[in-house]
Design a protein around this motif. Structure first.
Motif, PDB file in Angstrom:
ATOM      1  N   MET A 111     116.050  -9.812  44.661  1.00  0.00           N
ATOM      2  CA  MET A 111     114.636  -9.502  44.485  1.00  0.00           C
ATOM      3  C   MET A 111     114.442  -8.411  43.438  1.00  0.00           C
ATOM      4  O   MET A 111     115.108  -7.363  43.476  1.00  0.00           O
ATOM      5  CB  MET A 111     114.049  -9.046  45.828  1.00  0.00           C
ATOM      6  CG  MET A 111     112.595  -8.623  45.763  1.00  0.00           C
ATOM      7  SD  MET A 111     111.511 -10.045  45.433  1.00  0.00           S
ATOM      8  CE  MET A 111     109.972  -9.202  45.035  1.00  0.00           C
ATOM      9  N   VAL A 112     113.493  -8.634  42.504  1.00  0.00           N
ATOM     10  CA  VAL A 112     113.193  -7.692  41.426  1.00  0.00           C
ATOM     11  C   VAL A 112     111.756  -7.207  41.596  1.00  0.00           C
ATOM     12  O   VAL A 112     110.809  -8.001  41.531  1.00  0.00           O
ATOM     13  CB  VAL A 112     113.360  -8.361  40.046  1.00  0.00           C
ATOM     14  CG1 VAL A 112     113.208  -7.330  38.928  1.00  0.00           C
ATOM     15  CG2 VAL A 112     114.708  -9.076  39.943  1.00  0.00           C
ATOM     16  N   HIS A 113     111.568  -5.911  41.824  1.00  0.00           N
ATOM     17  CA  HIS A 113     110.233  -5.368  42.078  1.00  0.00           C
ATOM     18  C   HIS A 113     109.372  -5.386  40.824  1.00  0.00           C
ATOM     19  O   HIS A 113     109.853  -5.470  39.690  1.00  0.00           O
ATOM     20  CB  HIS A 113     110.335  -3.929  42.618  1.00  0.00           C
ATOM     21  CG  HIS A 113     110.805  -2.927  41.615  1.00  0.00           C
ATOM     22  ND1 HIS A 113     109.998  -2.420  40.610  1.00  0.00           N
ATOM     23  CD2 HIS A 113     112.013  -2.314  41.449  1.00  0.00           C
ATOM     24  CE1 HIS A 113     110.677  -1.554  39.884  1.00  0.00           C
ATOM     25  NE2 HIS A 113     111.910  -1.471  40.354  1.00  0.00           N
ATOM     26  N   GLY A 114     108.057  -5.244  41.022  1.00  0.00           N
ATOM     27  CA  GLY A 114     107.110  -5.119  39.925  1.00  0.00           C
ATOM     28  C   GLY A 114     106.737  -3.667  39.683  1.00  0.00           C
ATOM     29  O   GLY A 114     107.376  -2.749  40.185  1.00  0.00           O
ATOM     30  N   GLY A 115     105.654  -3.484  38.901  1.00  0.00           N
ATOM     31  CA  GLY A 115     105.188  -2.134  38.580  1.00  0.00           C
ATOM     32  C   GLY A 115     104.853  -1.945  37.124  1.00  0.00           C
ATOM     33  O   GLY A 115     105.023  -0.859  36.585  1.00  0.00           O
ATOM     34  N   ALA A 116     104.365  -3.012  36.443  1.00  0.00           N
ATOM     35  CA  ALA A 116     103.926  -2.916  35.041  1.00  0.00           C
ATOM     36  C   ALA A 116     105.045  -2.462  34.110  1.00  0.00           C
ATOM     37  O   ALA A 116     104.785  -1.832  33.092  1.00  0.00           O
ATOM     38  CB  ALA A 116     102.712  -1.985  34.917  1.00  0.00           C
ATOM     39  N   TRP A 117     106.285  -2.772  34.447  1.00  0.00           N
ATOM     40  CA  TRP A 117     107.472  -2.433  33.658  1.00  0.00           C
ATOM     41  C   TRP A 117     107.697  -0.924  33.554  1.00  0.00           C
ATOM     42  O   TRP A 117     108.621  -0.477  32.891  1.00  0.00           O
ATOM     43  CB  TRP A 117     107.412  -3.037  32.244  1.00  0.00           C
ATOM     44  CG  TRP A 117     107.325  -4.520  32.244  1.00  0.00           C
ATOM     45  CD1 TRP A 117     108.344  -5.424  32.288  1.00  0.00           C
ATOM     46  CD2 TRP A 117     106.127  -5.298  32.201  1.00  0.00           C
ATOM     47  NE1 TRP A 117     107.862  -6.700  32.298  1.00  0.00           N
ATOM     48  CE2 TRP A 117     106.494  -6.661  32.237  1.00  0.00           C
ATOM     49  CE3 TRP A 117     104.764  -4.978  32.149  1.00  0.00           C
ATOM     50  CZ2 TRP A 117     105.564  -7.693  32.216  1.00  0.00           C
ATOM     51  CZ3 TRP A 117     103.840  -6.003  32.137  1.00  0.00           C
ATOM     52  CH2 TRP A 117     104.247  -7.345  32.161  1.00  0.00           C
ATOM     53  N   ARG A 118     106.885  -0.130  34.248  1.00  0.00           N
ATOM     54  CA  ARG A 118     106.929   1.315  34.119  1.00  0.00           C
ATOM     55  C   ARG A 118     107.169   2.013  35.456  1.00  0.00           C
ATOM     56  O   ARG A 118     107.640   3.154  35.481  1.00  0.00           O
ATOM     57  CB  ARG A 118     105.602   1.810  33.511  1.00  0.00           C
ATOM     58  CG  ARG A 118     105.516   3.301  33.280  1.00  0.00           C
ATOM     59  CD  ARG A 118     104.164   3.701  32.710  1.00  0.00           C
ATOM     60  NE  ARG A 118     103.971   3.232  31.351  1.00  0.00           N
ATOM     61  CZ  ARG A 118     104.356   3.896  30.268  1.00  0.00           C
ATOM     62  NH1 ARG A 118     104.951   5.074  30.375  1.00  0.00           N
ATOM     63  NH2 ARG A 118     104.149   3.411  29.072  1.00  0.00           N
ATOM     64  N   LEU A 119     106.820   1.366  36.559  1.00  0.00           N
ATOM     65  CA  LEU A 119     106.846   1.984  37.875  1.00  0.00           C
ATOM     66  C   LEU A 119     107.506   1.050  38.872  1.00  0.00           C
ATOM     67  O   LEU A 119     107.931  -0.040  38.540  1.00  0.00           O
ATOM     68  CB  LEU A 119     105.415   2.306  38.333  1.00  0.00           C
ATOM     69  CG  LEU A 119     104.609   3.256  37.446  1.00  0.00           C
ATOM     70  CD1 LEU A 119     103.134   3.182  37.819  1.00  0.00           C
ATOM     71  CD2 LEU A 119     105.118   4.673  37.573  1.00  0.00           C
ATOM     72  N   GLY A 120     107.551   1.500  40.137  1.00  0.00           N
ATOM     73  CA  GLY A 120     108.054   0.663  41.221  1.00  0.00           C
ATOM     74  C   GLY A 120     109.431   1.065  41.686  1.00  0.00           C
ATOM     75  O   GLY A 120     110.149   1.813  41.012  1.00  0.00           O
ATOM     76  N   ASP A 121     109.811   0.541  42.862  1.00  0.00           N
ATOM     77  CA  ASP A 121     111.087   0.926  43.449  1.00  0.00           C
ATOM     78  C   ASP A 121     111.598  -0.172  44.368  1.00  0.00           C
ATOM     79  O   ASP A 121     110.823  -0.856  45.047  1.00  0.00           O
ATOM     80  CB  ASP A 121     110.939   2.231  44.239  1.00  0.00           C
ATOM     81  CG  ASP A 121     112.284   2.758  44.719  1.00  0.00           C
ATOM     82  OD1 ASP A 121     113.034   3.295  43.884  1.00  0.00           O
ATOM     83  OD2 ASP A 121     112.595   2.595  45.908  1.00  0.00           O
ATOM     84  N   LYS A 122     112.895  -0.328  44.404  1.00  0.00           N
ATOM     85  CA  LYS A 122     113.565  -1.349  45.203  1.00  0.00           C
ATOM     86  C   LYS A 122     113.339  -1.194  46.702  1.00  0.00           C
ATOM     87  O   LYS A 122     113.492  -2.151  47.462  1.00  0.00           O
ATOM     88  CB  LYS A 122     115.066  -1.343  44.917  1.00  0.00           C
ATOM     89  CG  LYS A 122     115.773  -0.017  45.219  1.00  0.00           C
ATOM     90  CD  LYS A 122     117.252  -0.079  44.838  1.00  0.00           C
ATOM     91  CE  LYS A 122     117.956   1.268  44.880  1.00  0.00           C
ATOM     92  NZ  LYS A 122     117.872   1.981  46.157  1.00  0.00           N
TER      93      LYS A 122
END
Length: 339
Positions: A111-122
């Motif tokens: 699984m690969v999280h999102g976040g506008a290529w700038r944010l987010g976390d596994k």
């Protein structure tokens, strides 16, 4: 002067939660900032996007904190978590493994999280919680991947990180009771773009040492056709991700990268979003089918955030994704028939 009672009654529901207050703050700041305030405005917009996706908990729009982690949450019975497995030297090049306490030959979901290529976390709850609860007790290994983010790494480099993670998962899967030949790549939002890019052009992953995988699930990517996005009116955070070079737009566009021989793809899309990701999904599917590649579109009357958070909860949506997974491999189908 205090607001009149009727107005107070109107405003109170909107201000009841911290997330509402931060969302309003973010919108106000974004509208107030001039175009020249690019990096700060982009960060606010990206953070708002990540909060809407469920990849990040509602926090201060400006402080850079990551969202709530599922690492401290109680895991379902019989689930073992292995945290922060390295697949590269950078601190962001890590993934978490959730596996059954016993068993072998398990299919593996990456699984690969999102976040506008700038944010987010596994470890964000929307990324992990219901998916782990649904699939791991059914005999799957679930792997949640972090990768380098903007501005440290652009989307092509991020796709390279995901490819390295995929190769590392395949190399290590047997040690967790997983089957390296039964891997499915999945992502949401920006992570869905990265997963779809690798799924459309598997040679990108092969350069990082990854072997063929069973299929790809893209959860509500609105960036399947990057050229189309960048040539029309779009959110500012796309500029930070994809720049101004049409050649780079083509290189990062799953629709343009698609080749014959790509593994099957399931494109889940929100039918209620104003930017109409389902239009891109259907165009991608038609292009894939013309190349002899199996591609299916699963429209969902859910928000972008719900498509991430609700996958794994009982209902037609999870059943639709399970049906796609079952169609990829008989052993996967058998796991999903257990309950």
């Amino acid at each position: 002067m205090p607001a009149p009672p009727a107005r107070r009654r109107f405003l109170r529901p909107a201000l009841r939660s911290a997330s509402s207050r931060f969302a309003i703050l973010g919108m106000a700041l974004a509208l107030a900032l001039p175009a020249a305030a690019g990096p700060l405005r982009d960060r606010i917009e990206a953070r708002r996007a990540a909060q809407a996706q469920g990849t990040e908990a509602p926090t201060d729009e400006l402080n850079g904190d990551d969202g709530s982690s599922a690492g401290n949450a109680e895991l379902p019975a019989g689930v073992v978590r292995i945290a922060d497995v390295a697949y590269g030297p950078d601190p962001r090049q890590r993934f978490d493994v959730y596996r059954p306490a016993r068993g072998e030959g398990a299919p593996v979901l990456v699984m690969v999280h999102g976040g506008a290529w700038r944010l987010g976390d596994k470890g964000a709850r929307g990324v992990v919680e219901h998916k782990v609860a649904h699939w791991v007790p059914r005999g799957f290994v679930f792997v949640s991947v972090n990768y380098r983010l903007l501005p440290q790494a652009d989307p092509l480099q991020q796709a390279g990180d995901v490819a390295r993670a995929l190769a590392a998962v395949q190399a290590k899967a047997a040690g967790w009771g997983g089957d390296p030949a039964k891997v499915v790549l999945m992502g949401h939002s920006a992570g869905a773009h990265l997963a779809a890019l690798l799924g459309a052009a598997p040679a990108l992953a092969e350069k990082a040492g990854a072997r063929p995988w069973l299929g790809t699930v893209a959860l509500d990517s609105a960036a399947l056709d990057v050229e189309r996005i960048m040539a029309t009116r779009h959110y500012r955070f796309y500029d930070a991700a994809f720049g101004a070079d049409p050649a780079y737009w083509r290189a990062t566009s799953p629709t343009q990268a698609l080749v014959a021989g790509a593994p099957p793809l399931l494109l889940v899309c929100s039918s209620i979003r104003p930017d109409q990701p389902c239009a891109q999904a259907h165009d991608f599917a038609r292009r894939a089918q013309a190349l002899g590649v199996r591609a299916e579109v699963a429209e969902q009357a859910r928000s972008h955030k719900q498509i991430n958070e609700e996958l794994g909860t009982p209902g037609d949506y999870t059943a639709r994704v399970d049906a796609f997974l079952s169609s990829l491999d008989a052993a996967v189908a058998k796991r999903l028939e257990l309950r």
